[in-house]
Design a protein around this motif. Structure first.
Motif, mmCIF file in Angstrom:
data_model
loop_
_atom_site.group_PDB
_atom_site.id
_atom_site.type_symbol
_atom_site.label_atom_id
_atom_site.label_comp_id
_atom_site.label_asym_id
_atom_site.label_seq_id
_atom_site.Cartn_x
_atom_site.Cartn_y
_atom_site.Cartn_z
ATOM 1 N N SER A 272 0.820 -1.203 0.000
ATOM 2 C CA SER A 272 0.000 0.000 0.000
ATOM 3 C C SER A 272 0.858 1.260 0.000
ATOM 4 C CB SER A 272 -0.919 -0.001 1.212
ATOM 5 O OG SER A 272 -0.170 0.158 2.375
ATOM 6 N N GLU A 273 2.040 1.197 0.624
ATOM 7 C CA GLU A 273 2.893 2.388 0.624
ATOM 8 C C GLU A 273 3.688 2.477 -0.669
ATOM 9 O OE1 GLU A 273 5.154 2.869 4.196
ATOM 10 O OE2 GLU A 273 3.699 1.654 5.280
ATOM 11 N N ALA A 274 4.276 1.358 -1.040
ATOM 12 C CA ALA A 274 4.997 1.212 -2.309
ATOM 13 C C ALA A 274 5.673 2.491 -2.773
ATOM 14 C CB ALA A 274 4.063 0.685 -3.391
ATOM 15 N N GLU A 275 6.747 2.872 -2.087
ATOM 16 C CA GLU A 275 7.333 4.197 -2.312
ATOM 17 C C GLU A 275 7.676 4.479 -3.764
ATOM 18 O OE1 GLU A 275 10.526 4.625 0.382
ATOM 19 O OE2 GLU A 275 9.210 5.119 2.054
ATOM 20 N N GLN A 276 8.121 3.449 -4.485
ATOM 21 C CA GLN A 276 8.568 3.717 -5.848
ATOM 22 C C GLN A 276 7.395 3.956 -6.803
ATOM 23 O OE1 GLN A 276 9.622 1.451 -3.857
ATOM 24 N NE2 GLN A 276 11.823 1.119 -3.978
ATOM 25 N N GLU A 277 6.223 3.367 -6.532
ATOM 26 C CA GLU A 277 5.119 3.572 -7.473
ATOM 27 C C GLU A 277 4.077 4.541 -6.917
ATOM 28 O OE1 GLU A 277 3.020 -0.106 -7.720
ATOM 29 O OE2 GLU A 277 4.643 -1.228 -6.811
ATOM 30 N N LEU A 278 3.723 4.407 -5.630
ATOM 31 C CA LEU A 278 2.633 5.222 -5.099
ATOM 32 C C LEU A 278 3.112 6.373 -4.217
ATOM 33 C CD1 LEU A 278 -0.143 2.659 -4.174
ATOM 34 C CD2 LEU A 278 0.145 3.979 -6.216
ATOM 35 N N ILE A 279 4.427 6.540 -4.082
ATOM 36 C CA ILE A 279 4.965 7.639 -3.274
ATOM 37 C C ILE A 279 4.329 7.637 -1.878
ATOM 38 C CG2 ILE A 279 5.772 10.001 -3.487
ATOM 39 C CD1 ILE A 279 4.421 10.073 -6.199
ATOM 40 N N ALA A 280 4.445 6.506 -1.186
ATOM 41 C CA ALA A 280 3.923 6.333 0.177
ATOM 42 C C ALA A 280 2.406 6.246 0.259
ATOM 43 C CB ALA A 280 4.419 7.390 1.140
ATOM 44 N N GLY A 281 1.733 6.174 -0.870
ATOM 45 C CA GLY A 281 0.299 5.826 -0.908
ATOM 46 C C GLY A 281 -0.566 6.663 0.004
ATOM 47 N N PRO A 282 -1.224 6.055 0.990
ATOM 48 C CA PRO A 282 -2.176 6.781 1.836
ATOM 49 C C PRO A 282 -1.556 7.959 2.576
ATOM 50 C CG PRO A 282 -2.385 4.430 2.177
ATOM 51 C CD PRO A 282 -1.204 4.632 1.309
ATOM 52 N N TYR A 283 -0.238 7.912 2.825
ATOM 53 C CA TYR A 283 0.390 8.976 3.598
ATOM 54 C C TYR A 283 0.794 10.161 2.738
ATOM 55 C CZ TYR A 283 1.035 4.967 6.689
ATOM 56 O OH TYR A 283 0.842 3.859 7.443
ATOM 57 N N ILE A 284 0.495 10.112 1.456
ATOM 58 C CA ILE A 284 1.126 11.068 0.530
ATOM 59 C C ILE A 284 0.858 12.518 0.906
ATOM 60 C CG2 ILE A 284 -0.767 10.968 -1.131
ATOM 61 C CD1 ILE A 284 1.322 11.045 -3.341
ATOM 62 N N GLU A 285 -0.364 12.818 1.392
ATOM 63 C CA GLU A 285 -0.685 14.209 1.703
ATOM 64 C C GLU A 285 -0.422 14.565 3.164
ATOM 65 O OE1 GLU A 285 -1.330 16.359 -0.414
ATOM 66 O OE2 GLU A 285 -2.064 15.306 -2.193
ATOM 67 N N TYR A 286 0.052 13.619 3.939
ATOM 68 C CA TYR A 286 0.259 13.902 5.364
ATOM 69 C C TYR A 286 1.663 14.420 5.607
ATOM 70 C CZ TYR A 286 -4.165 12.167 6.982
ATOM 71 O OH TYR A 286 -5.502 12.039 7.236
ATOM 72 N N SER A 287 1.750 15.370 6.522
ATOM 73 C CA SER A 287 3.062 15.949 6.808
ATOM 74 C C SER A 287 3.051 16.456 8.244
ATOM 75 C CB SER A 287 3.335 17.106 5.849
ATOM 76 O OG SER A 287 2.267 18.023 5.926
ATOM 77 N N GLY A 288 4.210 16.790 8.727
ATOM 78 C CA GLY A 288 4.337 17.405 10.041
ATOM 79 C C GLY A 288 3.799 16.532 11.159
ATOM 80 N N ALA A 289 3.087 17.154 12.100
ATOM 81 C CA ALA A 289 2.639 16.452 13.305
ATOM 82 C C ALA A 289 1.695 15.307 12.970
ATOM 83 C CB ALA A 289 1.949 17.436 14.231
#
Lengths: 303, 580
Positions: free
Chosen positions: A208-225
């Motif tokens: 689900s994260e698959a950094e190379q294809e989905l760029i961290a998938g579900p976490y893509i828009e999350y940042s910071g705290a």
């Protein structure tokens, strides 16, 4: 049970602070060993905590335009909160003075799905095609391992003669032998180890994260705290899932048993490539589930 | 006030609505008030002891034990909520609608109150008729209505047969415990399975839910029919002393219902159809729980029936609201509604989590009791089958979660919908909020229901929902504090993929979430077969009957000489038979 004790348990020991420390150290070990396998130097001892400090203190939190903001913020916090609750419910059985607030294995497995579910909804709320794809993969991954996990756990239930609370299972194993030392128990243990890897989202199941294809998938828009909360959740799970497996199959939890499971996770992670999601579904449903059925038949026969 | 008064009251109200002309403004206020009064009356009778429920003369015919009381209460509850919703939803002929509505309430009350099988089947039959008539309040529901009528009517025949067989055994029409005998049991099972919608008699629910008005779907197949069908099943398990082999067969039927229906739900593209398959699959848990035959399992099954009616009704009502705004229930055309319909979003979200069995909501508690019932019956014979029932129930829960992730994603997230300035209708919102909050309430205080029927329940597991919820909330507060201290500086920004703004066509709706599972080797064929209606018992029977009737109709060629020769041959045969 007094409320004050409950809150202490939840926040300090064996709750939030304690699990965070253990999980952080486990995460350091994971990264260090991985680095050594790959002939790198690896991070310093406190690196996981530096990461957290950076996310919470330094980085700003960016929220994508047009999302449901309360939901977007709430999702990682609920993931964190339920992960702490689960680990408290597991570790409470080891505190002699405090036996009241525990749970049985069905409850705990259901509680373990909440962090994964939060990841799914995090991907859904983000309004990003890649994160939605990640959510769908995470859900399919849950579907595939859940079948095998329940198969493996029902072997435990058969072996203990219908006991489901963790305390009873522990007492049963203390009176006879740990469940892993029997043929069906061993099969169940192997299945649970693979499920644990998938639940933690480690390679080969980091689909689900698959950094190379989905760029961290579900976490893509999350940042910071907010991303920090997901990181904390991950550290907590890195402690509580092996602890759960260890209680069920190895007859208790101590540092050696925990390290054994952790090393298994790390080695498994570093020696396998990532699967495609259909491969993972097929692997769990058509290979591991029949193995589990064999285990169940053996367990019913008493082996 | 006795329970008969409530029966009379409902009958009188329904007749009143039949006479009333269609003064919409008046009925809009009058109907919910009457339903509320009815609900208050229902509440006031709950304390009555079983003997004093009716007048002296009628007492032998009235069954008013704890199980009846529970269902009695929930019929009142749902009729109140649904009357509010219907007023906001139904567009025309409101007087006739409420005539059938209160007739349904009347007959449902009658079913749970009757201690006599003759009374029972009369009331039972009326509910089957009102299902049909109520479904016709939307256009193009004829075929679905006919199918419903045929399946429910056919099952009523079986019920009648079962009652006759039981009368032959006992010489009485009383609903009281008796020795086990297989045929009447099977007849009762068929009747309850088709009413509640369990495999293989579930096939009327999906087309019915797809075509009829959503308030009717929420009122009948999602709540009252479930209550009545499972009530009959539970009653059957009370009156018969069931042998183990029958129990395991019922349990397997339940487990199979769960898995098969939920796999169908995964592949649906319409919100109503998706929910309707869940209305089938959840029945599996009730059948499984009651089929275990031990107190924990039965308590779980009955509690699950209550919970299921609550969250399933809430979900259907939510879809009704979405349809009002967007005009369709096709998941492809929906999306991004979470900010447009905030209350619908929250209540549907809570109900979806409840149906997927996420602790600490009510669906989890009842499923958990069902699992414990199954685990308790592990020590009996057939333990291998019992384990498979357990696994399929547990796995079915994950599949349920998956299909609701799809539903929520497709309706509320997913595609960025064009700006719509829609407001939620207050009449449609109130029932949804009440139902969603009772999902949470019953999850934390399950003993309110369980204590009312089962005085003491030996639970083998351990789960303290109240304290757990407090801790989860504590964790959320802790998280909020951390956020407030450290991460308060939010900034919004548009999202990018590969450095470019996201094109509208790139958004993912959610309907394609599980196509990879549908295309896996064995499932591809099963779904194909299902599309041909291979597994639909109604279609199979229809096929057989049509085949024979076509054989017979091929004799009707229309030539007079043919008919004459048939007559001649017939007379000849008769002649030969009688001369001998």
């Amino acid at each position: 049970m007094s409320i004050g004790k409950l809150i202490f348990n939840f926040l300090i020991y064996p709750g939030f602070i304690f699990v965070l420390l253990v999980g952080g150290i486990a995460s350091f070990l994971e990264r260090k060993i991985t680095a050594r396998i790959q002939w790198r130097v690896g991070p310093p001892f406190l690196q996981p905590f530096y990461d957290l400090l950076k996310l919470f203190f330094v980085k700003e939190t960016v929220i994508p335009e047009g999302v449901n903001i309360p939901f977007f913020i709430l999702v990682p916090v609920i993931a964190f909160s339920s992960a702490v609750l689960t680990s408290v419910l597991i570790t409470n059985i080891f505190i002699k003075s405090f036996q009241g607030f525990t749970a049985d294995l069905i409850v705990i497995v259901y509680l373990f799905t909440i962090p994964s579910l939060c990841v799914i909804f995090a991907g859904a709320v983000s309004k990003n095609p890649l994160s939605s794809l990640g959510s769908s993969r995470e859900m399919k991954l849950i579907l595939s391992y859940e079948l095998v996990f329940w198969t493996s756990l029902s072997i435990v239930i058969i072996k203990t003669g219908g006991k489901i609370t963790l305390r009873d299972i522990l007492t049963f194993q203390e009176n006879s032998k740990p469940i892993v030392f029997s043929l069906s128990g061993f099969i169940a243990f192997i299945l649970s180890l693979i499920v644990m890897q998938a639940k933690l989202g480690k390679v080969p199941f980091d689909i689900s994260e698959a950094e190379q294809e989905l760029i961290a998938g579900p976490y893509i828009e999350y940042s910071g705290a907010l991303l920090g909360f997901f990181k904390v959740t991950h550290y907590i799970l890195l402690f509580s899932l092996p602890a759960f497996i260890s209680v069920l199959f190895l007859g208790g939890l101590n540092i050696f048993k925990y390290l054994l499971l952790l090393i298994f996770i790390i080695v498994f992670e570093n020696t396998n490539p990532r699967l495609k999601i259909t491969q993972a579904i097929r692997f769990f449903w058509f290979y591991l589930f029949p193995l589990g059925i064999i285990g169940i038949i053996l367990a019913v026969k008493g082996l | 006030m006795d329970v008969l008064f409530i029966l009379k009251f409902n009958l009188a109200i329904s007749i009143l609505f039949f006479i009333l002309p269609d003064y919409r403004k008046f009925i809009k206020i009058f109907a919910p008030i009457v339903a509320l009064i009815n609900f208050i009356f229902t509440l006031s009778t709950l304390n009555l002891p079983a003997g004093k429920a009716g007048s002296q003369l009628l007492t032998p015919y009235i069954l008013f034990d704890n199980l009846s009381k529970l269902i009695f209460f929930f019929i009142g509850f749902f009729s109140f909520l649904l009357s509010i919703y219907s007023v906001g939803y139904i567009k025309e002929r409101l007087n006739k609608y409420f005539f059938y509505f209160f007739l349904t309430v009347f007959s449902s009350y009658g079913v749970v109150l009757s201690k006599n099988f003759i009374l029972f089947i009369i009331f039972w039959g009326i509910t089957a008729i009102t299902v049909y008539t109520l479904s016709q309040f939307s256009k193009n529901a004829e075929i679905a209505g006919k199918k419903t009528m045929i399946i429910l009517g056919g099952s009523d025949t079986f019920l009648l047969l079962g009652i006759a067989l039981l009368y032959k055994l006992n010489n009485s029409f009383n609903i009281s415990s008796t020795n086990f005998s297989l045929l009447p049991f099977i007849c009762f099972l068929i009747a309850s399975f088709s009413k509640a919608g369990a495999f293989p008699f579930h096939t009327w629910i999906p087309p019915f839910a797809d075509k009829s008005p959503i308030s009717v779907t929420a009122f009948l197949p999602a709540s009252l029919d479930k209550l009545l069908g499972i009530y009959l099943l539970a009653r059957t398990f009370y009156i018969f002393n069931i042998p183990d082999v029958i129990k395991i067969i019922v349990m397997i039927l339940g487990a199979f219902t769960i898995i098969s229906a939920v796999f169908m739900a995964l592949a649906q593209h319409g919100a109503r159809k998706l929910l309707s398959y869940h209305a089938v699959s959840q029945v599996g848990y009730m059948v499984l729980g009651i089929g275990t035959g031990n107190p924990v399992g039965i308590a779980g099954g009955i509690f699950h029936m209550i919970n299921n009616t609550i969250y399933k009704t809430s979900l259907f009502l939510g879809v009704g609201q979405v349809e009002k705004v967007k005009g369709t229930d096709k998941l492809e055309e929906l999306g991004g509604l979470s900010k447009v319909l905030p209350f619908t979003f929250i209540s549907m979200f809570v109900s979806a989590l409840a149906i997927s069995g996420i602790p600490p909501l009510n669906g989890f508690y009842s499923k958990w009791l069902v699992y414990q019932g199954v685990i308790k019956s592990l020590s009996d014979n057939y333990s291998l089958f019992t384990v498979f029932c357990l696994i399929s129930a547990l796995f079915g829960s994950a599949l349920t979660l998956a299909s609701f992730v799809k539903l929520i994603h497709a309706i509320f997230f997913g595609v960025k919908s064009e700006e719509i300035k829609a407001k939620e209708n207050v009449l449609l919102i109130i029932p949804q909020i009440i139902l969603a909050s009772s999902c949470i309430f019953l999850g934390i205080f399950p003993h309110l229901i369980l204590k009312s029927i089962f005085q003491e329940l030996k639970i083998i597991g351990k789960w303290i929902p109240g304290a757990s919820l407090i801790l989860i909330i504590l964790g959320i507060i802790l998280g909020g504090v951390i956020l407030l201290i450290f991460g308060i500086n939010f900034r919004t920004s548009s999202s990018f993929i590969g450095g470019e703004l996201i094109n509208k066509k790139m958004y993912i709706s959610g309907i394609e979430f599980y196509t990879s599972i549908e295309n896996l080797r064995p499932f591809r064929y099963i779904y194909k077969l299902q599309k041909k209606m291979i597994f639909d018992i109604y279609e199979i029977c229809k096929g057989i009957i049509l085949y024979f009737s076509e054989l017979l109709s091929s004799l009707h060629t229309g030539f007079l000489t043919n008919y004459l020769s048939w007559i001649f041959i017939g007379v000849l045969i008769l002649f030969l038979v009688f001369v001998k």
